[in-house]
Design an enzyme around this catalytic site. Structure first.
Site, PDB file in Angstrom:
ATOM      1  CG  HIS A  71      -1.907   1.182   1.224  1.00 28.24           C
ATOM      2  ND1 HIS A  71      -3.003   0.948   0.280  1.00 28.24           N
ATOM      3  CD2 HIS A  71      -2.018   2.392   1.813  1.00 28.24           C
ATOM      4  CE1 HIS A  71      -3.635   2.053   0.375  1.00 28.24           C
ATOM      5  NE2 HIS A  71      -3.239   3.152   1.239  1.00 28.24           N
TER       6      HIS A  71
ATOM      7  CE  LYS B 200     -11.329   4.594   1.139  1.00 28.76           C
ATOM      8  NZ  LYS B 200     -10.866   3.278   1.000  1.00 28.76           N
TER       9      LYS B 200
END
Ligand code: R5P
Length: 289
Positions: free
Chosen positions: A126, A190
């Protein structure tokens, strides 16, 4: 010959790598004393041999200590270069001090692991505020991508796909997959409100009415991201939805909550063993070793 020591959870993937890569299976024992402490013993002869340790770092708190004992013992016994293959690398998401006093665990964890391994191989870490692993890991790093596996899976199973990245960070994976799958894509907006809560804004997707939406992310953890995106797509009357992720972490009852949404196909890679695994990373790791 390189010896491969797999953590128990990764035994099947380890066997596949031994078969395809010419590694020799390393034998070791990890058990717990009655008081819960780890006991580690290396059973193979390791002197001067390069070693690979296969250990996905989901549930990192319970795996890091035995991993530390294993690597230190290998070194004491004279092993050569030690490479950690962590198909899933944990502790990459807290990459910033969001609130005063918080530990930036991505950096601290990297310092800890780099302190005893020589090299690290992982898949789709990530990387958000850290542009590359080398910014925080002091060892040799190799990053592999599951994008080819995702594109292959889509080509085989989804007719007329349109790819959706649920947040800005997902764009790096989504772009690669869409290029390979030759499909259109949109990236959603988001905002994370808490560990289990996100807000998402869906742009106008009416143009893709005749397509099958394929949500792509690196990780499904609480599934809050996927669930919110599915709810928004359902409001636009998309029925069958596909969720594709490299790492199915599935915290708590995340998988069951996703299944309950009905008409959702959930597919992950076997970086973390799970019922949803349908993309095999063995060949990716074998080629990238
Ligand atoms: C976010 O930054 C990641 O790319 C994933 O979207 C996130 O890890 C998913 O977490 P959850 O399943 O808890 O929403």
């Amino acid at each position: 010959m390189t010896l491969l020591f797999a953590f128990p959870e990764q035994a099947a993937l380890g066997e596949a790598l031994v078969k395809t890569s010419g590694f020799e299976q390393g034998a070791w024992e990890w058990r717990h004393f009655p008081d819960g402490k780890s006991y580690v013993r290396i059973l193979s002869k390791v002197k001067l041999k390069p070693v690979i340790i296969l250990c996905s770092l989901n549930r990192p708190d319970e795996k890091t200590l035995p991993l530390t004992f294993l690597v230190h013992t290998l070194k004491e016994l004279g092993a050569g270069k030690i490479t950690l293959i962590a198909p899933y690398l944990g502790y990459m998401r807290q990459d910033k001090r969001f609130n005063d006093g918080e530990a930036v665990t991505s950096t601290i964890f990297a310092k800890l692991l780099s302190g005893f391994i020589d090299a690290l191989i992982t898949i789709d870490p990530h990387l958000h505020r850290h542009a590359k692993l080398e910014e925080i890991y002091a060892c040799e790093c190799r990053v592999l991508s599951a994008a080819p596996l995702m594109a292959q899976w889509i080509a085989k199973h989804v007719q007329n796909p349109f790819i959706i990245g649920p947040d800005k960070e997902s764009e790096q994976w989504v772009k690669d997959v869409t290029r390979r799958a030759n499909a259109p894509y949109v990236i959603l907006d988001k905002t994370r409100r808490g560990d289990r809560e996100v807000d998402i804004r869906l742009p106008d997707v009416q143009h893709y009415k005749k397509h099958t939406p394929v949500l792509i992310d690196d990780i499904i953890s609480t599934a809050a991201t996927m669930i919110k995106a599915i709810e928004l797509l359902r409001l636009q009357e998309f029925k069958q939805i596909v969720c594709l992720a490299t790492h199915g972490v599935f915290a708590e009852n995340a998988y069951e909550r996703l299944l309950k949404m009905g008409n959702v196909k959930i597919v992950t890679a076997n970086t973390i063993p799970h019922a949803s695994n349908a993309m095999d990373v063995a060949s990716l790791l074998a080629a990238g070793k």
